[in-house]
Design a protein around this motif. Structure first.
Motif, PDB file in Angstrom:
ATOM      1  N   HIS A 246       9.691  -8.688  22.088  1.00  0.00           N
ATOM      2  CA  HIS A 246       9.545  -8.046  21.217  1.00  0.00           C
ATOM      3  C   HIS A 246       8.238  -7.928  20.895  1.00  0.00           C
ATOM      4  CE1 HIS A 246       9.701  -5.329  17.506  1.00  0.00           C
ATOM      5  NE2 HIS A 246      10.797  -4.902  17.822  1.00  0.00           N
ATOM      6  N   ASN A 247       7.316  -6.689  20.349  1.00  0.00           N
ATOM      7  CA  ASN A 247       5.997  -6.650  20.043  1.00  0.00           C
ATOM      8  C   ASN A 247       5.753  -7.660  18.892  1.00  0.00           C
ATOM      9  OD1 ASN A 247       4.046  -5.493  21.412  1.00  0.00           O
ATOM     10  ND2 ASN A 247       4.751  -3.428  20.547  1.00  0.00           N
ATOM     11  N   SER A 251      -0.909  -7.433  16.815  1.00  0.00           N
ATOM     12  CA  SER A 251      -1.090  -7.556  18.300  1.00  0.00           C
ATOM     13  C   SER A 251      -2.495  -7.214  18.374  1.00  0.00           C
ATOM     14  CB  SER A 251      -0.163  -6.590  18.872  1.00  0.00           C
ATOM     15  OG  SER A 251      -0.186  -6.376  20.315  1.00  0.00           O
ATOM     16  N   ALA A 338       4.353  -5.846  27.542  1.00  0.00           N
ATOM     17  CA  ALA A 338       4.598  -4.037  27.198  1.00  0.00           C
ATOM     18  C   ALA A 338       4.088  -4.168  25.801  1.00  0.00           C
ATOM     19  CB  ALA A 338       6.077  -3.945  27.074  1.00  0.00           C
ATOM     20  N   GLY A 339       3.303  -2.924  25.560  1.00  0.00           N
ATOM     21  CA  GLY A 339       2.776  -2.670  24.376  1.00  0.00           C
ATOM     22  C   GLY A 339       1.484  -3.190  24.069  1.00  0.00           C
ATOM     23  N   GLU A 707      15.333  -2.763  25.694  1.00  0.00           N
ATOM     24  CA  GLU A 707      15.336  -2.195  24.449  1.00  0.00           C
ATOM     25  C   GLU A 707      16.434  -2.934  23.662  1.00  0.00           C
ATOM     26  OE1 GLU A 707      15.835   1.866  22.947  1.00  0.00           O
ATOM     27  OE2 GLU A 707      14.574   2.209  24.704  1.00  0.00           O
ATOM     28  N   ASP A 710      15.434  -6.654  22.974  1.00  0.00           N
ATOM     29  CA  ASP A 710      14.145  -6.920  22.050  1.00  0.00           C
ATOM     30  C   ASP A 710      14.544  -6.450  20.696  1.00  0.00           C
ATOM     31  OD1 ASP A 710      12.600  -7.295  24.229  1.00  0.00           O
ATOM     32  OD2 ASP A 710      11.415  -5.307  24.020  1.00  0.00           O
ATOM     33  N   TYR A 726       6.309 -12.922  21.960  1.00  0.00           N
ATOM     34  CA  TYR A 726       5.041 -12.519  22.161  1.00  0.00           C
ATOM     35  C   TYR A 726       3.951 -13.048  21.306  1.00  0.00           C
ATOM     36  CZ  TYR A 726       5.887  -8.687  25.804  1.00  0.00           C
ATOM     37  OH  TYR A 726       6.017  -7.816  26.667  1.00  0.00           O
TER      38      TYR A 726
END
Ligand code: ADP
Ligand code: MG
Length: 733
Positions: A246-247, A251, A338-339, A707, A710, A726
């Motif tokens: 997960h983000n 970030s 990702a992200g 998805e 996360d 992350y």
């Protein structure tokens, strides 16, 4: 019960403390000029070991692209061995660039047995040629495994160098039947084609030009991650990217990492990396933080494209080696997280004459400016005509995650020119020949319309959304991925431009032969080109949806599926272009696309399996454990409180239990569907169909599973989560 994530975090913090001491004392004590290229057998050093006569012949052959005679190779080999042994080498290897990516080596010791007696030896033949018995390197059908003979052959245009106790000899890798099995062979062929075609066009302006070569200045982006955390993430270890996560709440929103102060531990790594790179003769000069947390960039001063590409490949392996010493792992994957921003390898490309003129820089007089415009417009034409192929040259299973995402060049190739150059081209387009080309009484030419400043403003607005941008005196091909061998993109670009220059010359010559004045013909043809390749020029926002619609309308290649983009190698115009330039024949193009599809399939297959394992072995057990805790709590509440009170007291737990159940169920079903999709894809009969099936069916299922995984990460008790998160991967340094 121990949790591997917490173990890893503990170790990572230890590494952080311990590496504050700078490990690379040597680099601190010496000046760059004292150690630059000490591990390279440079032309300067060759003079100490090889006779002047032999060297003269060697350099002349190298500079004119001629084959080196075996007798010369034998003498050179003696000099090389002497230098290498004096510098501690015991082994040598041919160092080549198979289509798998990266570089390959097979080490042999510097001795042979003659009649049972050990002799120190390194013959001309060993320098010249080696047979790596490389039956397992991909060849896309060119070699059958029972006829697995490929050989590597010395590329004398790139100097030999040392890595530890091993002498590395840059080589090409070809099949016995002559077809290229690597990136270097066609790259060298493409530079020869470009040299020839560009020289012929230069002759309109300057008869002194004997050679033209392409320059490449790459900018290598990469991520660093602590080794302990890396080892606790099977997905990073096995696929180079995080398949879930997960983000982080913080970030890159603040962009406070970009160009910020480099963290101490990272700086220690960079200093040692630079020291090693400089010793290997790689003129690295720039280092900085990149946009994403824990993302960095290094760039050298540009060099001849063949040498620069060798240097980039060498840097990638030096990075990995040095990172390990600092308890880091370097992530060269285009999209490890990702992200957050992905990593590219901008390829700055230009053409230069032996007289030192950059053909993509405005000149000092009208002829040089007309020459500049000629080359610029021909590059535009080449990129326009082969935009689909150029995209094919940069796609891969890994770069796919970066293209089209919001920080990366979109999956449509267009060219950014900037205001100044656009104005110049517009004026030329609208001028008559009489206005544009003015020849005075003394027969001197003047460009009547195109008032080109000698130094173009370094327009730093630079439009970061453009995949192919003109930056004042070069083009920057930005779509190239960080893990790629940039040779793939460079050889396509060189060849496309070479073909275009050949077409240009043919057209101009035909009209001159009919008696028209040279200057006028040049102007006419350029003007025609400016109009016909207009569709490739785009200075707007490459990420916008409007651009996608507009680009399709303009007839640019808008395909986004990697397996289908690879088809462009086999388009009739690509086959023709690679054919007339002698860069790749049809069999080689088939083999290359085959390898691209095969590699794509393998990468996705591995990712999909790793993902299945991770969710089944890490994510679902953590979710179940947490669910059990909650269920026990629910029961305990029931025992203590009345029925009325229980309902409200347990409401939150009920809610979470249901969410856990929902996501776990979806993951479980997702894995089943993904496995089935994989089996079905594997049953396809050819690599292309397999690749399409993986792209169309497996990839979307992986995204679904992610998805849900996360979502679970957000609700499951932190203490039970076993995969480094992350925020830990991105912020510990
Ligand atoms: P950017 O602002 O794009 O990050 P950098 O200075 O970091 O620019 O990197 C630019 C790269 O382009 C360097 O490798 C530099 O050597 C290279 N470069 C500069 N001029 C040329 C040229 N004429 N041809 C090819 N590469 C060039
Ligand atoms: Mg840059």
């Amino acid at each position: 019960m121990s949790n591997i994530r917490f173990e890893a975090l503990k170790n990572a913090f230890e590494h952080q403390k311990e590496v504050q001491k700078d490990k690379c004392q040597t680099a601190n004590d010496k000046r760059v000029k004292d150690y630059f290229a000490t591990d390279v057998f440079t032309r300067e050093k060759m003079k100490e070991y090889i006779s002047a006569e032999v060297l003269e012949q060697l350099f002349d052959d190298v500079d004119n692209g001629r084959t080196i005679h075996r007798d010369i190779a034998s003498v050179v080999a003696i000099g090389i061995r002497k230098w290498a042994v004096e510098h501690g080498a015991t082994h040598f290897t041919h160092w080549f660039q198979p289509l798998t990516g990266g570089t390959a080596e097979k080490h042999d010791a510097f001795f042979t047995l003659k009649n049972g007696v050990l002799m120190e030896e390194f013959s001309g033949d060993s320098l010249y040629q080696q047979e790596p018995d490389a039956s397992s390197f991909p060849n896309g059908g060119i070699r059958n495994t029972f006829e697995a003979r490929g050989y590597s052959a010395w590329d004398p245009s790139s100097p030999v160098f040392l890595i530890g106790d091993t002498l590395c000899i840059p080589t090409v890798f070809v099949a016995y039947t002559g077809e290229a099995l690597d990136y270097k062979t066609p790259l060298i062929r493409s530079t020869a084609a470009l040299c020839h075609a560009a020289r012929e066009v230069c002759a309109y302006f300057d008869k002194q030009v004997k050679h033209v070569h392409a320059n490449l200045g790459w900018e290598q982006e990469y991520f660093l991650v602590d080794e302990a955390l890396y080892n606790a993430r099977p997905d990073l270890m096995l696929t180079g990217r995080t398949l879930m996560g997960h983000n982080s709440a913080k970030s890159q929103q603040l962009e406070d990492h970009y160009f910020g102060a480099i963290p101490a531990r990272v700086l220690a790594f960079m200093r040692e990396l630079e020291y090693e790179a400089l010793k290997a003769g790689i003129p690295v000069r720039t280092r900085h933080n990149e946009v994403a947390p824990n993302q960095f960039e290094m760039a050298p001063i540009y060099e001849d494209v063949n040498l620069a590409n060798d240097h980039n490949l060498l840097v990638m392996s030096i990075m990995e080696r040095v990172a390990e010493k600092h308890h880091f792992r370097v992530l060269l994957h285009e999209k490890p997280y990702a992200g957050v921003n992905g990593s590219g390898k901008h390829c700055n490309w230009s053409m230069e004459t032996n007289t030192g003129i950059n053909l993509l820089a405005p000149g000092k007089n009208p002829y040089q400016n007309l020459q500049f415009i000629t080359f610029l417009v021909n590059v535009l034409m080449a990129v326009h005509r082969h935009n689909g192929l150029l995209k094919a040259s940069i796609v891969s299973a890994t770069n796919e995650h970066r293209l089209g995402a919001n920080e990366a060049p979109p999956a449509i190739i267009s060219v950014f020119l900037g205001k100044q150059i656009t104005e110049v081209l517009d004026k030329l387009e609208n001028a008559s020949a009489e206005e544009a080309i003015i020849i005075n009484a003394k027969k001197e030419m003047k460009l009547g319309v195109a008032n080109i400043p000698e130094i173009l403003l370094d327009n730093t607005d630079r439009n970061r959304t453009s995949p192919f941008a003109f930056t004042g005196n070069r083009f920057e091909f930005r779509a190239v991925g960080s893990s790629a061998n940039c040779g793939a993109a460079m050889l396509a670009l060189n060849a496309a431009v070479a073909e275009q220059l050949m077409l240009f010359k043919a057209e101009v010559d035909a009209r001159i032969e009919k008696g028209e004045a040279k200057e006028r013909v040049l102007f006419d043809v350029i003007k025609k080109y400016i109009v016909s390749c207009k569709a490739i020029r785009f200075d707007g926002n490459g990420y916008s949806d409007e651009w996608k619609t507009e680009a399709a309308h303009r007839g640019l290649d808008c395909e986004t599926s990697v397996p289908l983009i690879i088809d462009r190698y086999l388009a009739p115009e690509s086959i023709k272009m690679f054919g007339v330039t002698n860069v790749l024949n049809e069999a080689e193009l088939h083999s290359r696309s085959e390898v691209k599809w095969e590699t794509y399939v393998k990468k996705l297959q591995i990712e999909s399996r790793v993902m299945g394992d991770l969710v089944i072995n890490h994510v679902l057990p953590a979710a179940k454990r947490y669910q059990t805790m909650l269920l026990q709590n629910v029961l305990a509440v029931k025992q203590v409180f009345s029925a009325d009170e229980t309902a409200s007291l347990n409401e939150m737990d009920y809610n979470i239990i249901k969410q856990l159940e929902h996501h776990s169920g979806a993951i479980y079903a997702g894995v089943e569907a993904m496995t089935e999709a994989r089996h079905k894809a594997n049953r396809q009969l050819d690599e292309r169909s397999k690749a399409i099936a993986y792209h169309d069916t497996v990839l979307p299922l992986m995204a679904d599973i992610r998805e849900h995984a996360d979502a679970l990460e957000l609700i499951v008790d932190d203490e039970l989560w076993t995969l480094p998160k992350y925020r830990e991967l991105l912020f510990i340094h």
